[in-house]
Structures are given as structure tokens and as C-alpha cells.
Design an enzyme around this catalytic site. Structure first.
Site, PDB file in Angstrom:
ATOM      1  N   ALA A 205       0.837  -1.198   0.000  1.00 30.30           N
ATOM      2  CA  ALA A 205       0.000   0.000   0.000  1.00 30.30           C
ATOM      3  C   ALA A 205       0.871   1.246   0.000  1.00 30.30           C
ATOM      4  O   ALA A 205       1.986   1.231   0.538  1.00 30.30           O
ATOM      5  CB  ALA A 205      -0.900   0.004   1.234  1.00 30.30           C
ATOM      6  N   PRO A 206       0.383   2.335  -0.582  1.00 27.33           N
ATOM      7  CA  PRO A 206       1.095   3.611  -0.453  1.00 27.33           C
ATOM      8  C   PRO A 206       0.982   4.105   0.981  1.00 27.33           C
ATOM      9  O   PRO A 206       0.081   3.696   1.717  1.00 27.33           O
ATOM     10  CB  PRO A 206       0.352   4.527  -1.425  1.00 27.33           C
ATOM     11  CG  PRO A 206      -1.033   3.957  -1.481  1.00 27.33           C
ATOM     12  CD  PRO A 206      -0.869   2.468  -1.350  1.00 27.33           C
ATOM     13  N   ARG A 234       6.243   0.796   1.886  1.00 34.14           N
ATOM     14  CA  ARG A 234       6.738   2.005   2.540  1.00 34.14           C
ATOM     15  C   ARG A 234       7.068   1.698   3.994  1.00 34.14           C
ATOM     16  O   ARG A 234       6.267   1.093   4.717  1.00 34.14           O
ATOM     17  CB  ARG A 234       5.694   3.122   2.461  1.00 34.14           C
ATOM     18  CG  ARG A 234       5.416   3.561   1.040  1.00 34.14           C
ATOM     19  CD  ARG A 234       6.574   4.381   0.453  1.00 34.14           C
ATOM     20  NE  ARG A 234       6.457   4.529  -0.997  1.00 34.14           N
ATOM     21  CZ  ARG A 234       7.201   3.894  -1.882  1.00 34.14           C
ATOM     22  NH1 ARG A 234       8.124   3.049  -1.468  1.00 34.14           N
ATOM     23  NH2 ARG A 234       7.045   4.097  -3.166  1.00 34.14           N
ATOM     24  N   GLU A 263      14.859   4.772   6.887  1.00 34.86           N
ATOM     25  CA  GLU A 263      15.866   4.386   5.900  1.00 34.86           C
ATOM     26  C   GLU A 263      16.544   5.565   5.212  1.00 34.86           C
ATOM     27  O   GLU A 263      17.642   5.419   4.667  1.00 34.86           O
ATOM     28  CB  GLU A 263      15.244   3.489   4.831  1.00 34.86           C
ATOM     29  CG  GLU A 263      14.272   4.195   3.900  1.00 34.86           C
ATOM     30  CD  GLU A 263      13.690   3.245   2.858  1.00 34.86           C
ATOM     31  OE1 GLU A 263      13.896   3.498   1.671  1.00 34.86           O
ATOM     32  OE2 GLU A 263      13.037   2.260   3.243  1.00 34.86           O
ATOM     33  N   HIS A 295      15.961  -1.652   0.262  1.00 28.05           N
ATOM     34  CA  HIS A 295      14.956  -1.107  -0.659  1.00 28.05           C
ATOM     35  C   HIS A 295      15.363  -1.363  -2.107  1.00 28.05           C
ATOM     36  O   HIS A 295      15.500  -0.439  -2.915  1.00 28.05           O
ATOM     37  CB  HIS A 295      14.757   0.388  -0.424  1.00 28.05           C
ATOM     38  CG  HIS A 295      13.372   0.853  -0.778  1.00 28.05           C
ATOM     39  ND1 HIS A 295      12.675   1.774  -0.041  1.00 28.05           N
ATOM     40  CD2 HIS A 295      12.548   0.514  -1.809  1.00 28.05           C
ATOM     41  CE1 HIS A 295      11.488   2.006  -0.596  1.00 28.05           C
ATOM     42  NE2 HIS A 295      11.391   1.243  -1.667  1.00 28.05           N
TER      43      HIS A 295
END
Length: 331
Positions: A205-206, A234, A263, A295
């Protein structure tokens, strides 16, 4: 358009060269991460390109506004590093790359699930120490597990399709916008039902104000004992402190994090000879049942090429039309 591209990696250079000619741009490339300290370098350019871990705050945006920059294109889907209120105030049009290669992230997610359920990273570490014993390495089979997918858009759908080949016991999902194609594979449930029923929970999900730290103390308490959690979306979707407590208690059997809430400034940088100041990250790294990757779920040759091309296409569209289909902030 004359463009300055920040934070350019060596693997992007050929794509910039090829696609800048295709879309009629003059592009200068620099390795510096975008931020207030290097924003002045944009003087004399029409637009800039950045990456998702660059510091695109109010100070930086005001400086590029003073340089005459009207267009900013991030080579990423994520835009949480951009101060949209400031961009709008300064008349800077912003575009992103909403989908560069859903397959890259979905394939990586399946790999993370296998790494957790079969304890592959732990086994590799033991072999490096000449420990070839099997004790502590027994795994579980995906076909006996229920998969819970939170976020069933482009990437989430590809994740669902990927896991379908393993004959999962059941696949369920949650999204505020249900995907008709996904319904061929999963049953949509409430968020609480996904927490309660899933053996593997994977996030796609954003990040919004509404789902910040959606995986936290309360939601973890609702989950099955021995749940596996994967985050290739995210970082701030997960409360890292709550995750650590869940791991320590044994409630969470394992976690795979390709995204981490703190991060920025760490991931995509070489910190080998530095003292790490993030105690939370160091604690997460200490768990044998936690997989952390920097990532890189997106990071394939096709995805990198698409990210650069769509970015330059966005800037061409801004130049020709004054607007862009992938525009995120209007002047």
C-alpha cells in the site's frame, strides 16, 4: 528541456543517454543526492529529476524555485519525501513514475516469503561458519499457509498472481479500492480479518496519513501466533518498535523488510566504515529471523530503464503541454 538529474547511479547512465535523445532533452547527470545543500546547482535548468530518498523539503524547494525551476520529476513511485504544500506554493509541478515494473517488486516479495519460511538467510550465515547442521532450520510449506495481501493495486495484484502458483491454502486481501482482477484469486476481507487469519501478511500500500504505523502494537496483537510479515512498500507502514516487541515475544515468527521507516540517508548508501547511529535498525539486524534488504525490490534492469524513460517522458509532456498525466502537484 534542460534538465539536471540528481542522485544518478551508474546503472542509470546509459538509459539517460538513450532516452534524453529520444525525448529531445539536454540532461546533465550528477551523483549528488538532492537536498538544500546542492539545490543551487539547478541554476540555469528548466527541470530537475530526483530519487525517493532525496531530501525534497521546503528549504530545498524554495532554493530551486529561486533558480527558476518549474518542473520536478522523481524517478520513483513513492513521493513521501516531497513537501507538496511547498511545491504548490512555489509553483513547482511534480510528477512521479507510478508503475515502472510491478513484476520486479512482486517477484522479490515471493523471494522474501521463501527466505522467511525456509530460513534461507539464517542457513547461509551458518554455512559461512562451517555449521552444516539442520537443527533450527526446519521450515514450513507455503501450501499450508494463508496469504494476506494489504494493497491490491498494480504490485499487489502481481504478488497475488505470483503466490497463486504455490497453491496457497487460502489467499485473502484488503484494499479500500477492490481490484476486480484480484477477485479471481483472493477473497476480500476487512483489515482486522486479514490480521486474524493470515499466516503471511505482505504490505503493498502507499503511505498515507491514515495508514501510518498500521502494523503496530494493536494490530500485531490481533494476528496469529507465528505470523510472518513482509514490507516491500513504505517503511512507515510498520511501527519498528512494535515489530521488535512482536519478534521478541515470538508472536511474529519472522519479518522481511525491504523498506524501513528510518531508511532515508542509510539505504542506498555505503556505511561500512561508519558507526551506525540507528539503534532500532541495529536491533532489527540482530534477529536471526529478520531479513533486511536496502529497498531493492524494484531494482531490475527493466525497472531502472522504465524509471528513467517515464521520468523524461513526464518532463517532455510538461514542456509541450504544461501538464502531465503523472502530475502530482498542479501549478
Amino acid at each position: 528541456m534542460k534538465i539536471l538529474a540528481y542522485c544518478v547511479r551508474p546503472d542509470e547512465i546509459d538509459s539517460f543517454k538513450n532516452f534524453s535523445e529520444k525525448y529531445g532533452h539536454t540532461v546533465d547527470l550528477i551523483p549528488d543526492s538532492f537536498g538544500p545543500n546542492v539545490a543551487h546547482l539547478a541554476k540555469g535548468y528548466d527541470g530537475i529529476s530526483i530519487l525517493g530518498n532525496d531530501t525534497c523539503n521546503r528549504e530545498a524547494l524554495e532554493k530551486i524555485k529561486d533558480c527558476g525551476i518549474k518542473y520536478l520529476a522523481t524517478r520513483t513511485a513513492g513521493v513521501n519525501n516531497i513537501d507538496f504544500d511547498a511545491a504548490k506554493e512555489f509553483g513547482i509541478n511534480v510528477a512521479n513514475v507510478p508503475a515502472y515494473s510491478p513484476n520486479s517488486v512482486s517477484e522479490f516479495t515471493v523471494g522474501l516469503a521463501l527466505s522467511l519460511t525456509r530460513k534461507i538467510p539464517f542457513a547461509l550465515k551458518r554455512v559461512e561458519l562451517n555449521n552444516f547442521a539442520l537443527g533450527g532450520l526446519i521450515g514450513v510449506e507455503l501450501r499450508n499457509l494463508t496469504l494476506g495481501v494489504i494493497g491490491t493495486g498494480r504490485i499487489g495484484l502481481k504478488v497475488i498472481e505470483g503466490f497463486s502458483g504455490f497453491g496457497m491454502k487460502k489467499m485473502i486481501g484488503y484494499d479500500i479500492f477492490e481490484n476486480e482482477k484480484a477477485k479471481e484469486y483472493i477473497e476480500y476481507k476487512s483489515l482486522d480479518e486479514v490480521y486474524k487469519e493470515a499466516d503471511i501478511i505482505t504490505l503493498h500500500a502507499p503511505l498515507t496519513d491514515d495508514n501510518y504505523h498500521m502494523i503496530g502494537k494493536e494490530s500485531i496483537a490481533k494476528m496469529k501466533d507465528g505470523v510472518f510479515i513482509i514490507n516491500a512498500a513504505r517503511g512507515a507502514l510498520i511501527d519498528s518498535e512494535a515489530l521488535i516487541e512482536g519478534l521478541k515475544s515470538g508472536k511474529i515468527a519472522g519479518a522481511a523488510l525491504d523498506s524501513y521507516e528510518y531508511e532515508q540517508g542509510v539505504f542506498h548508501n555505503n556505511k561500512m566504515n561508519e558507526i551506525m547511529k540507528d539503534d532500532t535498525l541495529e536491533r532489527l539486524k540482530s534477529f536471526p529471523n529478520v531479513v533486511i534488504t536496502p529497498h531493492l525490490g524494484f531494482y531490475t534492469d527493466e525497472a531502472v530503464s522504465n524509471m528513467v524513460e517515464i521520468t523524461l517522458m513526464n518532463l517532455q509532456e510538461f514542456e509541450l503541454k504544461g501538464t502531465c498525466k503523472n502530475q502530482r502537484v498542479c501549478k
